[in-house]
Design a protein around this motif. Structure first.
Motif, PDB file in Angstrom:
ATOM      1  N   VAL A  89       0.842  -1.206   0.000  1.00  9.80           N
ATOM      2  CA  VAL A  89       0.000   0.000   0.000  1.00  9.80           C
ATOM      3  C   VAL A  89       0.876   1.255   0.000  1.00  9.80           C
ATOM      4  CG1 VAL A  89      -1.707   1.329   1.307  1.00  9.80           C
ATOM      5  CG2 VAL A  89      -1.956  -1.159   1.090  1.00  9.80           C
ATOM      6  N   ARG A  90       1.902   1.249   0.815  1.00  8.26           N
ATOM      7  CA  ARG A  90       2.776   2.419   0.895  1.00  8.26           C
ATOM      8  C   ARG A  90       3.492   2.700  -0.437  1.00  8.26           C
ATOM      9  NH1 ARG A  90       5.627   0.926   4.984  1.00  8.26           N
ATOM     10  NH2 ARG A  90       7.242  -0.053   3.716  1.00  8.26           N
ATOM     11  N   ASP A  91       3.807   1.685  -1.168  1.00  5.90           N
ATOM     12  CA  ASP A  91       4.564   1.847  -2.414  1.00  5.90           C
ATOM     13  C   ASP A  91       3.672   1.972  -3.642  1.00  5.90           C
ATOM     14  OD1 ASP A  91       6.855   1.620  -0.890  1.00  5.90           O
ATOM     15  OD2 ASP A  91       7.046  -0.556  -1.237  1.00  5.90           O
ATOM     16  N   ASN A  92       2.344   1.949  -3.497  1.00  2.00           N
ATOM     17  CA  ASN A  92       1.460   1.966  -4.664  1.00  2.00           C
ATOM     18  C   ASN A  92       0.362   3.035  -4.521  1.00  2.00           C
ATOM     19  OD1 ASN A  92       2.117  -0.592  -6.518  1.00  2.00           O
ATOM     20  ND2 ASN A  92       2.440  -1.149  -4.356  1.00  2.00           N
ATOM     21  N   HIS A  93       0.770   4.266  -4.204  1.00  5.28           N
ATOM     22  CA  HIS A  93      -0.177   5.374  -4.088  1.00  5.28           C
ATOM     23  C   HIS A  93      -0.919   5.603  -5.398  1.00  5.28           C
ATOM     24  CE1 HIS A  93      -0.840   9.939  -3.163  1.00  5.28           C
ATOM     25  NE2 HIS A  93      -1.978   9.235  -3.197  1.00  5.28           N
ATOM     26  N   LYS A  94      -0.180   5.640  -6.501  1.00  2.00           N
ATOM     27  CA  LYS A  94      -0.802   5.901  -7.800  1.00  2.00           C
ATOM     28  C   LYS A  94      -1.771   4.791  -8.184  1.00  2.00           C
ATOM     29  CE  LYS A  94       3.027   8.647  -9.665  1.00  2.00           C
ATOM     30  NZ  LYS A  94       4.024   8.791 -10.751  1.00  2.00           N
ATOM     31  N   THR A  95      -1.435   3.577  -7.859  1.00  2.00           N
ATOM     32  CA  THR A  95      -2.309   2.456  -8.208  1.00  2.00           C
ATOM     33  C   THR A  95      -3.641   2.563  -7.479  1.00  2.00           C
ATOM     34  OG1 THR A  95      -0.376   1.035  -8.544  1.00  2.00           O
ATOM     35  CG2 THR A  95      -2.504  -0.050  -8.234  1.00  2.00           C
ATOM     36  N   VAL A  96      -3.615   2.926  -6.204  1.00  2.00           N
ATOM     37  CA  VAL A  96      -4.854   3.081  -5.436  1.00  2.00           C
ATOM     38  C   VAL A  96      -5.685   4.243  -5.991  1.00  2.00           C
ATOM     39  CG1 VAL A  96      -5.822   3.603  -3.168  1.00  2.00           C
ATOM     40  CG2 VAL A  96      -3.821   2.104  -3.361  1.00  2.00           C
ATOM     41  N   SER A  97      -5.038   5.382  -6.299  1.00  2.00           N
ATOM     42  CA  SER A  97      -5.767   6.540  -6.838  1.00  2.00           C
ATOM     43  C   SER A  97      -6.386   6.201  -8.183  1.00  2.00           C
ATOM     44  CB  SER A  97      -4.809   7.729  -6.975  1.00  2.00           C
ATOM     45  OG  SER A  97      -4.283   8.105  -5.703  1.00  2.00           O
ATOM     46  N   ARG A  98      -5.665   5.461  -9.011  1.00  2.00           N
ATOM     47  CA  ARG A  98      -6.198   5.107 -10.333  1.00  2.00           C
ATOM     48  C   ARG A  98      -7.390   4.171 -10.198  1.00  2.00           C
ATOM     49  NH1 ARG A  98      -1.968   3.372 -12.284  1.00  2.00           N
ATOM     50  NH2 ARG A  98      -2.301   1.118 -12.179  1.00  2.00           N
ATOM     51  N   LEU A  99      -7.344   3.252  -9.269  1.00  2.00           N
ATOM     52  CA  LEU A  99      -8.480   2.367  -9.050  1.00  2.00           C
ATOM     53  C   LEU A  99      -9.726   3.155  -8.653  1.00  2.00           C
ATOM     54  CD1 LEU A  99      -6.770  -0.569  -7.092  1.00  2.00           C
ATOM     55  CD2 LEU A  99      -7.655  -0.651  -9.430  1.00  2.00           C
ATOM     56  N   VAL A 100      -9.540   4.212  -7.823  1.00  2.00           N
ATOM     57  CA  VAL A 100     -10.684   5.039  -7.415  1.00  2.00           C
ATOM     58  C   VAL A 100     -11.231   5.832  -8.603  1.00  2.00           C
ATOM     59  CG1 VAL A 100     -11.440   6.967  -5.960  1.00  2.00           C
ATOM     60  CG2 VAL A 100      -9.911   5.186  -5.034  1.00  2.00           C
ATOM     61  N   SER A 101     -10.357   6.470  -9.380  1.00  2.00           N
ATOM     62  CA  SER A 101     -10.812   7.280 -10.518  1.00  2.00           C
ATOM     63  C   SER A 101     -11.443   6.428 -11.595  1.00  2.00           C
ATOM     64  CB  SER A 101      -9.630   8.076 -11.082  1.00  2.00           C
ATOM     65  OG  SER A 101      -8.628   7.191 -11.569  1.00  2.00           O
ATOM     66  N   ASP A 102     -10.943   5.227 -11.809  1.00  2.00           N
ATOM     67  CA  ASP A 102     -11.508   4.348 -12.833  1.00  2.00           C
ATOM     68  C   ASP A 102     -12.925   3.922 -12.488  1.00  2.00           C
ATOM     69  OD1 ASP A 102      -9.174   4.536 -14.266  1.00  2.00           O
ATOM     70  OD2 ASP A 102      -8.345   2.595 -13.577  1.00  2.00           O
TER      71      ASP A 102
END
Length: 449
Positions: free
Chosen positions: A236-249
């Motif tokens: 989780v700490r190393d994948n900030h962009k991945t989490v944000s992209r999942l929310v926007s998608d």
């Protein structure tokens, strides 16, 4: 007939008789070219003693003839004649006695002669019974082993120079020989049958459930849970962009992009905060939920038919027929290659450790009286069991072996071994007969003459 230290079996009727290198000729044994050096020496000594005994008999006969012819002119020759006459009688009697042991005297089938050829089988049976009664006794064998102290002697040899190396060398030869004898397909079939019997046939669910229940009850799974939580926090700490992209998608298209970013950041922060909370608190609700789920799973594997059936389905998928055959093949191939490589290399770890273990065991047998006593007791018990169980079979080897010997050959072999000493009977008989004849004649001449 070849003569050696041990009698051979009776010649098959379908084969031509073998040439006998030991034949009686003028009372002497003729040495054949196939005799061993030791047997040739014994045969020569036997021949010499026969000649000596025969020479004494002939000498007594010559003295008797001359004394008998001249006793009227020289009366004192009567005593010489009586001595020679007694010597001839003693020599002939003992010649008959010795000869009767091994053959018919002069080929005449006189009763109770040729004792050894005629009674060979009875002698073998008596010898076997004698050995069984007096030597193959459990008490005798155990007392002998106790007096020898096999354990300490074996320990001294094992701990001495070359002992462990010799054991390792012989063990390597045994392993190589065993692998040559064993058929790979047969061994693989045995391994496959054992896998099916002990791994596939029993249901997996209950034993796995019982094992899991003990593991979960002792808390051994917490280490694995900690590892999973730590990995989750790191991800989780190393994948900030991945989490944000999942929310926007997953947000509606009419939502502005900057809102998606704010929501994504908020979701990321909350997820990271949540995982860190789980990581920091050993009694967190998530951890307790995992414990509850795993405990319930262990119970279901033991008692729930549906879960047990699912476990069996997983087993069938993982270990079908092709997989089991491949497993058996790989297992045997790995074991065989590893052992052959280890025993062929004197510096391999297995060989070195085996030698060290043998040397250490030998040293302990020497310095530890309790261990040596136990080993001696084991050896004594094992020997006692073998003697108690197989004494008749062991003694039967003697009886059966003697029964298979050729009668004439056996007689000649025994004569070769003891005949030299028996010829002294003939010599002594000649001397004793002469003295007896002289004494009897002298006594009679004094009393009646």
């Amino acid at each position: 007939m070849q003569v050696n230290s041990e009698p051979t079996t009776r010649q098959s009727p379908s084969r031509p008789p073998r040439a006998d290198p030991l034949r009686a000729k003028n009372g002497a044994a003729v040495v054949g070219q196939h005799l061993s050096a030791g047997d040739a020496e014994k045969a020569a000594a036997l021949r010499k003693m026969k000649l000596v005994a025969l020479g004494l008999l002939i000498g007594m006969a010559v003295i008797f003839v001359f004394a008998f012819a001249l006793q009227k002119e020289y009366p004192w020759l009567q005593y010489v004649r009586a001595a020679a006459e007694g010597g001839m009688v003693g020599a002939l009697a003992d010649w008959f006695a010795v000869t009767a042991l091994f053959k018919y005297p002069m080929g005449i089938k006189i009763p109770h002669t040729a004792i050894i050829p005629r009674r060979k089988d009875q002698i073998g049976a008596s010898l076997g019974e004698f050995v069984e009664t007096n030597f193959l006794s459990e008490q005798v064998v155990q007392e002998k082993l106790a007096s020898v102290d096999v354990a300490r002697k074996a320990g001294a040899w094992l701990s001495g120079p070359g002992g462990a190396e010799r054991v390792a060398k012989e063990g390597a030869a045994v392993i190589r020989g065993a692998f040559k004898v064993l058929n790979d397909d047969d061994v693989q079939a045995v391994i496959e049958s054992m896998v099916r019997k002990h791994l596939l046939t029993p249901p997996w669910g209950p034993p796995v459930g019982r094992l899991a229940e003990r593991i979960f009850a002792d808390g051994h799974h917490h280490t694995l849970v900690d590892l999973l939580v730590d990995r989750t926090v790191d991800w989780v700490r190393d994948n900030h962009k991945t989490v944000s992209r999942l929310v926007s998608d997953r947000s509606p298209q009419w939502v502005p992009q900057f809102v998606d970013g704010l929501v994504g950041d908020k979701v990321y922060v909350e997820i990271l905060k949540f995982t860190k909370a789980v990581q920091a608190d050993p009694q967190h609700q998530v951890r307790q939920s995992i414990d509850t789920y795993l405990t319930s799973l262990a119970q279901d594997l033991q008692h729930d038919p549906v879960m047990i059936a699912r476990a069996e389905g997983i087993k069938a998928q993982v270990l079908g027929d092709p997989e089991v055959r491949e497993l058996a093949s790989r297992t045997w191939g790995t074991i065989k290659a590893a052992l052959l490589s280890a025993v062929d290399d004197p510096h391999s770890e297995l060989t070195v450790k085996f030698k060290a273990a043998v040397h250490d065991f030998g040293t302990r047998l020497v310095v530890d009286p309790d261990l040596a006593g136990k080993v001696n007791a084991w050896i004594g018990d094992a020997a006692g069991y073998l003697v108690r169980t197989y004494r008749s079979d062991i003694a039967g080897v003697i009886t059966d072996t003697v029964a298979r010997w050729d009668a004439e050959e056996t007689s000649q072999k025994i004569e070769l071994q003891v005949g030299k000493d028996l010829q002294f009977i003939r010599i002594n008989g000649t001397v004793v007969g002469s003295l007896a004849g002289l004494a009897i004649f002298s006594a009679a001449h004094l009393v009646f003459g």
